[in-house]
Motif scaffolding. Structure first.
Motif: not given
Lengths: 546, 546
Positions: B458, B486, B515
């Motif tokens: 990320m 990402d 994420k």
């Protein structure tokens, strides 16, 4: 054939439909003054019936006369089944005090029946009655035929009936809109000619969107087909892919098509920059005519060729639109600009012969790092004083410490300790604030207050943060711009750093230095300084309206 | 009339003349494979005679067969006074192994005499001999007539002689170039027709630049006038203001002009994103057809109309170019927007009848305070989950401390301590950074890294700060927007506070929560969650071709 093309700017209304584009009423006023200074014919200020911010803009705009442009308020035709006299949106247009009302109505039958859910006949009545009502109140009325080109494609007869209705009702101009931005230049030209046949010689205008990357081309096609009023926005800001970009349309009309346009093109580049700065949007380097890369030359052979024969590689002289050639190898730009600016700021540059060159180099280096002195006169003044050995600091920083603490979901707490030296005396103070910069501001103000009691007339009026290279994530460099004012004037200062606190400190410290320098020269009866001459000072102080 | 238009992509060569655009040989190959997959006819890979990186590209490209496109190597005509056989640049074209050689030569007398400093006759010989030489070696030869339109404007006779020479020497196609980007569509069409009269039915191509904002329009004008080969770049990258943007040209040709084009338009949006990601350039949201804002709708009335009748507000179905409609949730918006958005984000709103209304109220309140959820899908997703009781935090903040220190003129130093709790376990870490937000980012990442090793895929790709009510000076509220990505997708998060560190923390924490939520649903094989369905996430994984 060389009828003057009237320019109708809608940056402040349709431009703000763009994602991330919004302006406060005060910002709108600043932009309106710059547009007026450029020379546009109309400035559409907003939709007073739709939101309070726009209403407030028209209120404050009344206090600042425009020299050239006419202010337009935007609205729509009366409600289906209603009466124009009783329509609150139309009342807001009259209340706005703007001498021009621009009203949009439907030209596409699909919109009438499916979106408005009314009859085609009622829509025609809405157009007629709205325009007649506004004309009765003495306004100049511009009719925006929304979705005209889509309507013309699907049901040409009805689309033409709507513009005919507008013309018959007394509109002063009819603007054909490619609202969805899907039309091609040939379609635009053909439909415009058809509309001309139904509007009895009334001036026709064009309003395009850039959904096919053709907003500029479609505008030009319309002008070639007879349109004499051009709507667009600075930098092409607008909904979805934007509107026709006046920063391209104007120079093409004037420089390539030989059409008369009342606009001082040499101000175009700085206006473009001013609008993007005010919107706090990174300017598009590749923007035609006004972008930073528009006249940039890269590659050795190429560059030497450009130097020898500029017209071989440049479609126009960049100075015509206020831009400059950027040769990515050496200096060239700037020395005379800097000299001019230094004179304006009251900092004499004369000295050893190498001085001017050294100063230009230094400024270029800083601009490379992200400083932008064209929007920060205060910091430029201090920099020029420093570079010419004239800077007399009114205080010096010994150190500061800022701490931000957060516990669970409680709000952050920020406090700052500042230690400064003034005339050899040290002062250390601490303060809290709404955030780290506010804490720093408060602590510095408190420390300086012991020595300079006049400081409380000074206020920071705007604080802007711009990330320069955002793709570096949180390691990006940031540029902080601070606008300050006291009773007499406005000035702006700048700081740049990877650390937002450091950048804020620079701008903050410069702002206080400018204030203290001016107060000193006022006391000693010296002539007016620098920052007072800054363009922003045409704006009335905001405090008065608060 | 419906001859197929061949598409010649020069992203890898002319595109890299754009400021900030450069690709390694491996990146070029990845892009070439994506272009091949889209279906373009030619891919110009580089100028093997000019730099080693381009040479290396052709070496590695030989090992990876293209399915559809032909690879072209770029070069120029032989040196004045030299021999084609002995010219090292031409030798490099042959060595490259590319089946197509594209050579440019001069069409504008000014360039011949002033830049090349040779005679007009020698220039014609250079064109003839270069093409004949390459043809003898069995290559397909495309001749780029550089500055053709400027040349035609100043000395039409000579410009036409140059293209006639190229045709007679055996070129397979002649491409007319508006190298300086200063021509208007009408000029393009007229000059192209004149060239057609001198090139004996040879296919003509068009190569335009965007210095007037007309690159797309000029390309279309050329096609209408008979050009059957179109040069351009993905995203319009290129020198100064860029080249013709194929992401506009292709859909207009196919969807609006009904011309046959061998390209799978549904892959256009992801290709555009892939190229900007590879160039590490922030994608232009307002880019026609493929930009994130190209089919974005803002404003309540408008949005409900879009839902009812998409064609009323969209010039094409966004799916045709692989894009999606985006409903911008703004303070004008009503319940139907939120419902639409919640579906898109995969957060079911059903529940007690009052729920939707309560959620709308909550969002309105937050937008009043300065949040802007239309640009922060990630934070909106988390907010909707919170409001519907579905939010499962992957970590919780216990506390943080950030300290910024400055001494005299030394740079600031920032460090942060972060204490978090994950599944009942506490972790406390400290880190430095380029500034307070960077320090906080580093410390949080370090703390989370112990629990979630996948986090290093990320990255924060953009960091924006906007001061909302700047007229309150340093007590102004600030809005922080963070874009993250990402391998699979992009998401944006937001924070608002009077304290910039607090606002940054909110956006940062949300970004990590999004994420982690997505990684979890990936692992558990659950149906796609929220952020995956977000428009940005339709990016194909870049890893596959690596």
């Amino acid at each position: 054939m060389n009828e003057r093309i009237r320019i109708y700017d809608t940056t402040l209304r349709d431009g703000t439909q763009g994602e991330n584009i919004s302006f406060s009423a005060e910002e709108k006023l600043k932009i309106a003054l710059r547009l007026d200074d450029l020379g546009v014919d109309y400035i559409e200020g907003g939709w007073p019936g739709s939101n309070p911010r726009d209403l407030r803009f028209f209120e404050i705009a009344r206090t600042v006369p425009l020299r050239h442009a006419r202010l337009a308020a935007f609205g729509c035709t009366r409600k289906p089944g209603g009466a124009a006299e009783a329509d609150p949106h139309l009342a807001a247009l009259l209340q706005s005090g703007a001498p021009v009302a621009t009203v949009f109505g439907k030209s596409w039958d699909l919109h009438v029946t499916r979106i408005l859910e009314t009859s085609l006949e009622e829509n025609l009545a809405m157009i007629r009655e709205t325009i007649a009502h506004l004309k009765r109140h003495g306004l100049e009325v511009i009719y925006d035929a929304e979705h005209f080109f889509d309507g013309y494609r699907r049901n040409p007869g009805y689309a033409l009936e709507t513009v005919q209705a507008a013309a018959e009702a007394g509109a002063d101009a009819v603007v054909l809109c490619d609202t969805n931005g899907g039309s091609l230049p040939g379609e635009i030209a053909a439909a415009l000619r058809a509309a001309a046949g139904r509007t009895g010689g009334l001036p026709l205008g064009i309003h395009t969107h850039n959904d096919c990357g053709l907003a500029v081309a479609n505008t030009l096609a319309a002008v070639e087909a007879g349109a004499s009023l051009v709507q667009g926005t600075i930098n092409g800001y607008g909904e979805r892919c934007g509107n026709a970009d006046l920063t391209s349309v104007l120079p093409i009309l004037a420089l390539k098509m030989g059409r008369a346009v009342a606009a001082d093109l040499r101000k175009l580049q700085s206006l473009s920059r001013f609008v993007s700065e005010t919107a706090n949007v990174v300017p598009l380097h590749a923007r035609p005519f006004v972008g930073r890369s528009a006249f940039a030359h890269k590659g050795g052979v190429h560059v030497s060729a450009v130097m020898k024969t500029p017209e071989a590689y440049e479609h126009i002289d960049p100075a015509l639109v206020g831009n400059t050639r950027r040769v990515l190898v050496s200096d060239l730009a700037g020395r005379s600009n800097i000299a001019y600016k230094a004179r304006e700021l009251g900092v004499p540059l004369e000295g050893k012969p190498g001085d001017a060159r050294r100063i230009v180099e230094e400024i270029k280096q800083l601009e490379q790092e992200g400083y932008q002195f064209d929007v920060a006169d205060g910091s430029l003044q201090i920099l020029l004083e420093k570079l010419t050995g004239r800077f007399e600091p009114h205080f010096e920083l010994e150190s500061f410490r800022v701490t931000i603490e957060k516990d669970r979901e409680f709000p952050c707490q920020a406090h700052a300790t500042v230690k400064i030296r003034v005339n050899g005396k040290q002062e250390i103070t601490a303060a809290e604030g709404y955030g780290p910069v506010s804490a720093l501001d408060n602590a510095l103000r408190k420390a300086l207050g012991r020595f300079f009691p006049d400081l409380d007339t000074m206020r920071l009026t705007d604080f802007k943060v711009r990330v320069i290279d955002g793709d570096r994530g949180t390691a990006a460099r940031v540029r902080v711009l601070i606008d300050s004012r006291d009773r007499e004037s406005l000035w702006s200062t700048i700081g740049v750093s990877e650390d937002i606190i450091e950048a804020s400190w620079q701008a903050l410290a410069d702002s206080f230095q400018v204030k203290l320098a001016r107060d000193k020269s006022d006391r000693s009866g010296q002539p007016e300084r620098a920052a007072q001459a800054a363009p922003a000072s045409r704006i009335p102080p905001q405090g008065e309206q608060a």
